[in-house]
Design an enzyme around this catalytic site. Structure first.
Site, PDB file in Angstrom:
ATOM      1  N   LYS A 109      79.233  45.061   8.120  1.00 37.43           N
ATOM      2  CA  LYS A 109      80.519  45.131   9.678  1.00 37.43           C
ATOM      3  C   LYS A 109      81.635  46.009   9.026  1.00 37.43           C
ATOM      4  O   LYS A 109      82.337  45.783   8.483  1.00 37.43           O
ATOM      5  CB  LYS A 109      80.110  43.707  10.644  1.00 37.43           C
ATOM      6  N   ARG A 135      71.744  37.276   6.745  1.00 41.15           N
ATOM      7  CA  ARG A 135      71.110  38.244   7.336  1.00 41.15           C
ATOM      8  C   ARG A 135      71.840  39.706   6.546  1.00 41.15           C
ATOM      9  O   ARG A 135      73.817  40.199   6.837  1.00 41.15           O
ATOM     10  CB  ARG A 135      71.097  39.086   8.475  1.00 41.15           C
TER      11      ARG A 135
END
Length: 275
Positions: free
Chosen positions: A222, A256
């Protein structure tokens, strides 16, 4: 001990599990458009399962900031054939469906998926929580404000961690009232949070254990990593591993990730440390 019931199989989360990401969206921030054909999809999923993924998270609506709106019909058209393909090829696979739409959730569970991963915790579709209650499947609820299109402007908090805990206590109560048993919370790194707030959240992550629910951490590749390091999503694996390790130390039950092998290694090595 924390367990969740996936299609009659009890999955213990006392040892953290890894959820591999399969985006079938053309505009996902990291792997957009990479898995266009059946062979590419099956190869990727086979590798993730071989590397130790417990769950495969399939999404057909990109939730990156300012992502394009996708109609429900198009989301279904993208995702249902993938779920069918994966269930046929890997009958024991535990598929998580990344959607905030109750109809998509319902159709995918009926096709063989095992759990629902909702970025909106039921707030973008009033039928989501009742649908999950009817389906009797585990439900991952994430913290977000607004929608993927508006969330970047909604980053003002009185007290970030307290506000997130309050949000979850309300959503957990709403889910419990409907009889939803297996709940997992995802604090939503990158969703309605600034770069600094993402790190504040990671720093205080263990405070979310007060909710007494398994915690899912999704920081894989991210912008909080690659913007901080002045690099790109493609070069953010090492940074992802560092933050995954911190997440595990602070109580994450599920990671995740796009890179399953490296995340599983994190879990194994931390187990040896006796974390």
């Amino acid at each position: 001990m924390m367990t969740i019931n996936c299609k009659g199989q009890l999955v213990a989360l006392s040892t953290p599990k890894v959820m591999g990401v399969l985006n079938v969206t053309p505009d996902s921030f990291f792997d957009g458009g990479k898995y266009k054909d059946e062979t590419a999809i099956l190869n990727q999923v086979e590798a993730m399962l071989a590397n130790g993924a417990t769950f495969i998270d399939v999404g057909a609506y990109s939730s990156k900031p300012n992502a394009a709106e996708v109609s429900e019909a198009e989301e279904l058209q993208r995702i249902l054939p993938i779920v069918e393909l994966l269930i046929t090829t890997f009958p024991n696979i535990l598929i998580s469906i990344d959607t905030f739409r109750s109809e998509v959730a319902k159709r995918c569970i009926h096709t063989g998926a095992a759990l629902i991963n909702d970025i909106s915790a039921g707030l973008l579709d009033p039928l989501m929580l009742p649908t999950v209650a009817d389906l009797k499947v585990p439900y991952i609820m994430m913290h977000m404000r607004g929608t993927p299109q508006t969330m970047q402007g909604l980053t003002s908090y009185t007290n970030l961690i307290k506000d997130i805990i309050f949000y979850f206590s309300q959503r957990i109560a709403a889910a419990r009232d409907l009889g939803i048993v297996d709940l997992i919370v995802d604090p939503g790194f990158g969703f309605a949070k600034t770069l600094a707030q993402n790190f504040e959240l990671l720093n205080g992550l263990e405070l979310l254990n007060v909710l007494e629910k398994p915690l899912l951490v999704g920081v894989s590749r991210k912008s909080m990593i690659y913007k901080s390091l002045n690099t790109t999503a493609q070069e953010a694996l090492n940074g992802t591993t560092v933050l995954n390790t911190i997440g595990l130390q602070k109580g994450a039950s599920i990671l995740r990730v796009h890179d399953v092998k490296e995340a599983v290694e994190c879990v194994k090595l931390l187990e040896l440390v006796g974390n």
